[in-house]
Structures are given as structure tokens and as C-alpha cells.
Design a protein around this motif. Structure first.
Motif, PDB file in Angstrom:
ATOM      1  N   ASP A 318      28.851  32.456  30.519  1.00 26.23           N
ATOM      2  CA  ASP A 318      30.034  33.109  30.175  1.00 26.23           C
ATOM      3  C   ASP A 318      31.167  32.092  30.973  1.00 26.23           C
ATOM      4  N   GLY A 319      30.901  31.376  31.807  1.00 28.55           N
ATOM      5  CA  GLY A 319      31.822  30.549  32.702  1.00 28.55           C
ATOM      6  C   GLY A 319      32.326  31.390  33.918  1.00 28.55           C
ATOM      7  N   PHE A 320      31.723  32.307  34.346  1.00 25.39           N
ATOM      8  CA  PHE A 320      32.013  32.918  35.273  1.00 25.39           C
ATOM      9  C   PHE A 320      30.492  33.218  36.436  1.00 25.39           C
ATOM     10  N   VAL A 321      30.652  33.097  37.741  1.00 20.85           N
ATOM     11  CA  VAL A 321      29.414  32.966  38.358  1.00 20.85           C
ATOM     12  C   VAL A 321      28.935  34.517  38.881  1.00 20.85           C
ATOM     13  N   CYS A 358      35.165  39.770  41.364  1.00 18.85           N
ATOM     14  CA  CYS A 358      36.663  38.780  41.330  1.00 18.85           C
ATOM     15  C   CYS A 358      36.648  37.936  42.482  1.00 18.85           C
ATOM     16  N   GLU A 359      36.380  38.348  43.856  1.00 20.65           N
ATOM     17  CA  GLU A 359      36.610  37.046  44.675  1.00 20.65           C
ATOM     18  C   GLU A 359      35.778  35.866  44.473  1.00 20.65           C
ATOM     19  N   VAL A 360      34.519  35.954  44.096  1.00 18.07           N
ATOM     20  CA  VAL A 360      33.684  34.951  43.711  1.00 18.07           C
ATOM     21  C   VAL A 360      34.228  33.886  42.759  1.00 18.07           C
ATOM     22  N   GLN A 361      34.915  34.339  41.610  1.00 18.42           N
ATOM     23  CA  GLN A 361      35.518  33.600  40.776  1.00 18.42           C
ATOM     24  C   GLN A 361      36.587  32.705  41.605  1.00 18.42           C
ATOM     25  N   ALA A 362      37.216  33.422  42.514  1.00 19.83           N
ATOM     26  CA  ALA A 362      38.523  32.728  43.007  1.00 19.83           C
ATOM     27  C   ALA A 362      37.741  31.736  44.044  1.00 19.83           C
ATOM     28  N   TYR A 363      36.890  32.111  44.711  1.00 17.12           N
ATOM     29  CA  TYR A 363      36.040  30.927  45.672  1.00 17.12           C
ATOM     30  C   TYR A 363      35.416  29.798  44.619  1.00 17.12           C
ATOM     31  N   VAL A 364      34.974  29.891  43.608  1.00 23.14           N
ATOM     32  CA  VAL A 364      34.514  28.877  42.742  1.00 23.14           C
ATOM     33  C   VAL A 364      35.792  27.933  42.433  1.00 23.14           C
ATOM     34  N   GLN A 395      40.793  29.266  36.146  1.00 17.85           N
ATOM     35  CA  GLN A 395      41.835  30.199  36.317  1.00 17.85           C
ATOM     36  C   GLN A 395      42.399  30.650  34.902  1.00 17.85           C
ATOM     37  N   LEU A 396      42.514  30.212  33.901  1.00 18.69           N
ATOM     38  CA  LEU A 396      42.863  30.700  32.812  1.00 18.69           C
ATOM     39  C   LEU A 396      42.346  31.710  32.268  1.00 18.69           C
ATOM     40  N   ARG A 397      40.801  31.480  32.416  1.00 22.21           N
ATOM     41  CA  ARG A 397      39.745  32.663  31.789  1.00 22.21           C
ATOM     42  C   ARG A 397      39.607  33.711  32.800  1.00 22.21           C
ATOM     43  N   PHE A 398      40.207  33.551  33.870  1.00 20.74           N
ATOM     44  CA  PHE A 398      39.849  34.682  35.007  1.00 20.74           C
ATOM     45  C   PHE A 398      41.211  35.442  34.729  1.00 20.74           C
ATOM     46  N   GLU A 399      42.246  35.000  34.645  1.00 12.98           N
ATOM     47  CA  GLU A 399      43.644  35.815  34.522  1.00 12.98           C
ATOM     48  C   GLU A 399      43.354  36.749  33.147  1.00 12.98           C
ATOM     49  N   GLU A 400      42.704  36.034  32.162  1.00 13.53           N
ATOM     50  CA  GLU A 400      42.694  36.767  30.901  1.00 13.53           C
ATOM     51  C   GLU A 400      41.604  37.939  31.209  1.00 13.53           C
ATOM     52  N   ALA A 401      40.486  37.702  31.781  1.00 17.70           N
ATOM     53  CA  ALA A 401      39.417  38.604  31.934  1.00 17.70           C
ATOM     54  C   ALA A 401      39.589  39.643  33.028  1.00 17.70           C
ATOM     55  N   PHE A 402      40.308  39.354  33.973  1.00 21.11           N
ATOM     56  CA  PHE A 402      40.218  40.215  35.302  1.00 21.11           C
ATOM     57  C   PHE A 402      41.459  40.859  35.544  1.00 21.11           C
ATOM     58  N   TRP A 403      42.598  40.802  34.944  1.00 20.78           N
ATOM     59  CA  TRP A 403      43.834  41.198  35.134  1.00 20.78           C
ATOM     60  C   TRP A 403      43.943  42.584  34.824  1.00 20.78           C
ATOM     61  N   CYS A 404      44.413  43.544  35.454  1.00 24.23           N
ATOM     62  CA  CYS A 404      44.608  45.047  34.882  1.00 24.23           C
ATOM     63  C   CYS A 404      46.161  45.336  35.056  1.00 24.23           C
ATOM     64  N   LEU A 432      44.536  35.741  46.198  1.00 26.72           N
ATOM     65  CA  LEU A 432      45.771  35.138  46.637  1.00 26.72           C
ATOM     66  C   LEU A 432      45.315  34.019  47.978  1.00 26.72           C
ATOM     67  N   PHE A 433      44.072  34.303  48.597  1.00 26.03           N
ATOM     68  CA  PHE A 433      43.621  33.552  49.634  1.00 26.03           C
ATOM     69  C   PHE A 433      43.241  32.289  49.197  1.00 26.03           C
ATOM     70  N   THR A 434      42.568  32.209  47.808  1.00 23.59           N
ATOM     71  CA  THR A 434      42.274  30.906  47.354  1.00 23.59           C
ATOM     72  C   THR A 434      43.100  30.261  46.426  1.00 23.59           C
ATOM     73  N   GLY A 435      44.145  30.985  45.924  1.00 22.41           N
ATOM     74  CA  GLY A 435      45.358  30.303  45.181  1.00 22.41           C
ATOM     75  C   GLY A 435      45.064  30.510  43.673  1.00 22.41           C
ATOM     76  N   ILE A 436      44.026  31.387  43.078  1.00 20.75           N
ATOM     77  CA  ILE A 436      43.734  31.211  41.834  1.00 20.75           C
ATOM     78  C   ILE A 436      44.832  32.203  41.042  1.00 20.75           C
ATOM     79  N   ALA A 437      45.257  33.152  41.802  1.00 17.67           N
ATOM     80  CA  ALA A 437      46.239  34.216  41.344  1.00 17.67           C
ATOM     81  C   ALA A 437      47.447  33.430  40.814  1.00 17.67           C
ATOM     82  N   ARG A 438      48.121  33.966  39.584  1.00 21.00           N
ATOM     83  CA  ARG A 438      49.439  33.593  39.210  1.00 21.00           C
ATOM     84  C   ARG A 438      50.501  33.972  40.201  1.00 21.00           C
TER      85      ARG A 438
END
Length: 625
Positions: A318-321, A358-364, A395-404, A432-438
Motif C-alpha cells: 500500500d506504499g507504507f512500511v 506514523c513515525e516510520v512513514q516519517a523516517y522513510v 508525503q501526500l499519501r501520509f497526510e491523507e491516511a494519518f491526519w485526524c 515534525l522531526f523529519t519534516g513530513i508534516a505540512r
């Protein structure tokens, strides 16, 4: 004796000095007589050795154990032996100098004969070994000198920090000393072991995060970590130890139970985040040092780690680890929060895998961006562009799937059915540490993490106090971890939230004042701060622990807003902030490329000012207000 005072109370003084060096425990007993009369007596020291494996000490019961042998007694020494079920003969030597009055199978008796104001000294040594690792015994004073030189020599090469706050200096100096204690020489370079007493062994995740915490001041440690993890990277699929090609090791053990396979941790690969973190560290090390020769050497390992993320890490495509253990005795949860109850839904129900935290997707995301920079430097522009595009897509898929939206944070994880674990947890700070967050969402996450349900007054809890499984005494569901707070503070700083980072620094600084030796342990309990009382300790926390020791350095880096690059050589201070408790900071012997610089940072009512105290070589110092 028989109603007669033989030695008056307060007459004898016993001073014990001890240290560990090169696999041996050295102890000096100095006995002094402060009376006006001679004293003759005996003093006994009792001992025993059960040769229990670390995992036995931690509570695992074994059906069978090896054989213990009677002690081999000499006039000044006893040898205790045990042959494990793995066929290895393990021994403990205990030696006394000068020769004691007697030695039995459980006791050493010392003869004490002191004239008035006299003093007597005994040296005890205890060491453990097996045929492959025989101990090296030395004279007490010689060993003490060797140990002192060993810990002092690296300090001459490292950058050093001085501040105008003695309490902060105590915390900083204790942390720096603990890091030197934990760093161990390996065939591949220096590596920070996990923590004492439970994790005094190499851990992939712990070593990488410690290296990231200290990279701005001590790049050689990161090189040692990258070398070690490259050498121990998995090359084949072995389900019993959760190994897959390209995966970075989680943990390594050399004990009896690991050798027998009673636990899978001889060389165990059950962590989902060590592999992207490895690539992140490689990119960060390159930026800090411009050491392209070394990066070229480990590039095959970086490529193997990238392949693992694409092929093995994305279990369901699905594109996530995700992670899902394959070893029956391995860890159920394989992110940094690896307790059995650490990943759950809002109603408290435990999540079923495969699980994408969530943090693993940020690390990837960060790993692909970091690898793109190195690939470009190595003359691989097509790969660099592909990695950048993959990161943007993630980044785009992460925001859509994880944001609450209603929680103002990212979901803790997605379970095996892709259902979000709508839990407010500190893991979101890593986005925020990795910069994936908008950017607009990063501000909401920061506000959430500093709410009263998260911030105890000492630091940010791992889980909000409003969550179903919140427990301030738990390992991962409401406790406070210094390294967790440090990564979050660095994330705050990345988005320009310096005041928020200062709040974390101030809380942990205050906690250090109450703690023994000013040492922050692996974690402490998440109870709210109470006036005049220190934080509640977690009973079995490691102390010292490497990434807890490194936390102060990363938080200080976050508040200073300092970014260092070697090509071209530059030290950038962006919107630097210091708390009221920290009026000035000096960074000395900071190496950037071939240059060395000393920099002073001073807090005044008008703002924060930089002073270049010394500069040798070509390096630009830039300050952006």
C-alpha cells in the motif's frame, strides 16, 4: 565481646573506591583507625555467582540450566565456574591483595591490624570470562590510570560546551560522561551500547538515535555507528530472527540463552524503524562532514536498506512500511514503543497487524530525501530524482491516511485493516522531526503535544492522559522519555517553534536537578509535576542509557537553531533562543571541514547575540534573526 568494648563506635572508617575497566571490577578497601589504641579484628566479604543469563534476571524461567562447579581456591584467589547448556565454560575470578586471612567457597576474611591513626589497604578484583574472552587483570593504580586516559583522550578531539548555569552544566557534564561510558570499541569503530543494566549491548535504533543526537558535536561516533550497522546488515531471509535482506539489526546478544535460541536476540532484526533511520543517519553524516569517500564505501548498504523498504517493508503493497513479526518469540510491536500494549485504538483495543506506525512513514520520507542528496553527490542524478519524487508521493499519501482533524494530530498507526489508531501519542512529534508534516498541521501538533494532557511539567508524555490506556507508570503508555522529548524538540525547532523547544529544555533541566547525579534515566513516570517534589522514577529504567544521555545535546541544538554543513563549511544559527535560566553558551573546538571555531551565544534583554571567540580555517558563521 563479653560485655567489653573491643572497638569503640566511630573508631574505624572504611572507604570503598571501585571502577570497571577492561572487563574487570576493581575495588580498593581502605580501613583507618582513628582511636588512641591499636585495633585487631577481622572483616568478611561474602560473595556468590549464579551465572544467571540477563533474560533470567529479567524474569524468564528456564526448564534446564547448566552445571555449576565447586570453587577452585588459592591463598589469594577463588575461581567460580559454570558450564552452560551451550557448552561454554564461564568463570568468575575473585582475587584479594594482600593475601587475606582465609578464603572459602562463599567468603573472604581479611585480617585487620591497625596501630593508632594507622591505615590498611586491600585490593579486590573480580572479573568474568570464557575461553573466547579471557579477562585482562592489571594492578589497581595502573588500571585506574588507563581508564582515566581512555576517557580523557576523546574529549580533546570533541567539541565542548560551557554555559552560565551550573545546574545545566551538571546535567550536561553527567550526560557527556555517561556517553563516554556507554561508547564501546568494536571491530568496526565506536558504538554506543543501549543502557545499563538491561541493554548493555548493541541496539540498532538506540545507536542511530544517539548518533543523531550527538552528530553536530561528534561526527566520528556516527561514522562508527554506520560502519557497525553496515557490517551487521541482514543479507538473507531468516524468519526465526525476523531477518530480511537489507534490514538493519535491532539487537545483538552473546549470552547463553541467545546462543541456544531460547531467545531470538543473538542477532535479531525485529525493528521496523532501524533501517530507514540508518539511511537518515548516512545522509545527515554526509551533510555534516562531506565525507563522500566513506559514503561511497557504505552506499551498497544504503541501497540495500532502500530496497528493503520497497520490497520487504511494505508488506501489503500500500506504499507504507509495516511490521508483522515472523519469529514466534520475537517482539510483537517493532517500532520504538515495543511493549505488547503500546499500539492500540481509541477504545483501548489492541491493534492487529501488519501495523504501519506514523513515525516510520516519517523516517522513510526523510530517508529517501537524505539518500537523494547522497546519490546526487555520487553521480546518480536519475536515482536522486526518483527518490525525491517517491518522498513527495509518500508525503501526500501520509497526510491523507494519518491526519485526524478532530484530534489535531496524526494517528498513532494504521492497523492491518488500514483503520487508523486514533490515539494522541508522542509519535506524532516525529513527523515534525523529519519534516513530513505540512506546516499548518505541524503547528497544531505542537500545540497538542504541549497541552496539559501531554506535558506533565517535566516533559511530554508518550500518550495523552485522556487516552483509554494512559498509565503514568507504564513503560510506553504515559511515561516520559528524555530522547522522545529531544526528538520532538528538534521537530519543533525545524518548524521554527523555538519557544516550544525551550519549554521541553526547561522541564527536563528542572527534572535533572532532582535526580541522582543529575542523570536523566531511560524514562520516568508521567505523573503531573508537584511543587517541591521531583519526578517519580520508573523502578527498572536503565541508568545510564545512551539516547537519554544524548537528549540534552539534541535539545540544545534545537534551541540554538544551529545547522552545520561541511561543504561549503558553514555554521548557521537561525532564530536562536535561550531560556532565562541559560544566559550564555560557549561552543568550543567545533570542527567544520578543516576549520575549527569557538562560538559564544549570549542572551540579553534585546535578544541573543553571537560572538566568534576563535576561528582557525575557512568557515562561515551566519546568524539569521
Amino acid at each position: 565481646a563479653n560485655g567489653r568494648v573491643v572497638v569503640p563506635h566511630g573508631t574505624l572508617h572504611i572507604e570503598r573506591s571501585k571502577f570497571l575497566w577492561d572487563g574487570t571490577h576493581y575495588e580498593k578497601l581502605q580501613i583507618a583507625n582513628y582511636s588512641l589504641s591499636p585495633v585487631q579484628c577481622s572483616m568478611s566479604i561474602r560473595f556468590a555467582a549464579d551465572f544467571a543469563d540477563t533474560f533470567e534476571v529479567r524474569g524468564i524461567r528456564r526448564e534446564r540450566r547448566g552445571a555449576r562447579f565447586p570453587g577452585e581456591i588459592k591463598p589469594d584467589e577463588i575461581t567460580l565456574s559454570y558450564c552452560g547448556l551451550d557448552g561454554v565454560l564461564r568463570r568468575t575470578w575473585i582475587r584479594c591483595s594482600p593475601q587475606p586471612l582465609s578464603i572459602s567457597h562463599s567468603e573472604i576474611v581479611l585480617a585487620v591490624s591497625l596501630q593508632p591513626k594507622g591505615q590498611q589497604t586491600y585490593i579486590l578484583t573480580a572479573c568474568c570470562g570464557c575461553p573466547e574472552h579471557e579477562p585482562h587483570l592489571s594492578v589497581y593504580d595502573v588500571a585506574a590510570d588507563e581508564a582515566a586516559r581512555h576517557f580523557e583522550e576523546p574529549k580533546e578531539e570533541e567539541a565542548r560546551i560551557y554555559t552560565g548555569n551550573e545546574q545545566f552544566n551538571d546535567w550536561l557534564n553527567r550526560s557527556t560522561a555517561d556517553l563516554h561510558i556507554m561508547v564501546t570499541e568494536t571491530p568496526y569503530g565506536k558504538y554506543p551500547y543501549g543502557g545499563i543494566p538491561w541493554f548493555s549491548t548493541p541496539f540498532g535504533r538506540d545507536g542511530i538515535i544517539t548518533a543523531l543526537e550527538t552528530l553536530w558535536l561528534n561526527p566520528p561516533l556516527s561514522r562508527g555507528v554506520l560502519s557497525f550497522l553496515s557490517a551487521t546488515q541482514a543479507t538473507q531471509t531468516i524468519p526465526e530472527i525476523d531477518a530480511e535482506p537489507g534490514k538493519i539489526v535491532h539487537e545483538m546478544r552473546q549470552g547463553e540463552m541467545a546462543a541456544l535460541g531460547e531467545v531470538p536476540f543473538g542477532r535479531y532484526y525485529g525493528s521496523v524503524d532501524s533501517t530507514p533511520l540508518f539511511v537518515m543517519l548516512a545522509g545527515a553524516y554526509y551533510r555534516r562532514t562531506a565525507d563522500l569517500t566513506f559514503l561511497e564505501k557504505i552506499w551498497p548498504n544504503v541501497e540495500a536498506a532502500l530496497r528493503w523498504m520497497e520490497v520487504y517493508g511494505d508488506i501489503d503493497g500500500d506504499g507504507f512500511v509495516e511490521y508483522s513479526r515472523r519469529s514466534p518469540n520475537g517482539l510483537v510491536h517493532q517500532g520504538w514503543k515495543d511493549s505488547n500494549d503500546s499500539i492500540f485504538h481509541a477504545d483501548g483495543q489492541l491493534a492487529e497487524g501488519p501495523i504501519a506506525v506514523c513515525e516510520v512513514q516519517a523516517y522513510v520520507y526523510a530517508a529517501k530525501r537524505a539518500a537523494a542528496v547522497v546519490a546526487a553527490a555520487l553521480g546518480k542524478p536519475d536515482l536522486a530524482q526518483a527518490l525525491k519524487e517517491q518522498a513527495r508521493d509518500l508525503q501526500l499519501r501520509f497526510e491523507e491516511a494519518f491526519w485526524c482533524e478532530d484530534l489535531s494530530t496524526y494517528a498513532l498507526a494504521l492497523d492491518g485493516d488500514k483503520k487508523p489508531c486514533r490515539v494522541r501519542a508522542s509519535n506524532a512529534g516525529y513527523c515534525l522531526f523529519t519534516g513530513i508534516a505540512r506546516r499548518e498541521r505541524a503547528r497544531l501538533v505542537a500545540h497538542t503535544l504541549l497541552g496539559d494532557d501531554f506535558f506533565s511539567g517535566w516533559g511530554i508524555r508518550t500518550v495523552s492522559s485522556r487516552e483509554n490506556r494512559y498509565n503514568p507508570m507504564s513503560y510506553h503508555n504515559g511515561s516520559i522519555w528524555p530522547h522522545d522529548n529531544a526528538l520532538i524538540a528538534r521537530g519543533f525547532s525545524r518548524y521554527g517553534f523555538r519557544h516550544e523547544a525551550l519549554k521541553i529544555l526547561t522541564g527536563l533541566l528542572d527534572a535533572s536537578v532532582f535526580l541522582d547525579l543529575h542523570r536523566l534515566p531511560e524514562l520516568f513516570c508521567g505523573f503531573p509535576r508537584r511543587p517541591g517534589q521531583g519526578p517519580t522514577l520508573y523502578p527498572v529504567a536503565c541508568s545510564p542509557q545512551s539516547w537519554a544521555a544524548g537528549a540534552v545535546l539534541l535539545i540544545l541544538e534545537a534551541c540554538l537553531g544551529i545547522r552545520i554543513q561541511a561543504s561549503p563549511p558553514r555554521v548557521l544559527f537561525r532564530r536562536t533562543k535561550l531560556p532565562a535560566a541559560l544566559p550564555e553558551v560557549e561552543i568550543r573546538n567545533l570542527k567544520v571541514g578543516n576549520a575549527t571555531v569557538d562560538i559564544g551565544v549570549e542572551r540579553t534583554e534585546e535578544g541573543v547575540y553571537l560572538r566568534i571567540l576563535r576561528k582557525a580555517g575557512d568557515v562561515d558563521i551566519v546568524s539569521i534573526k
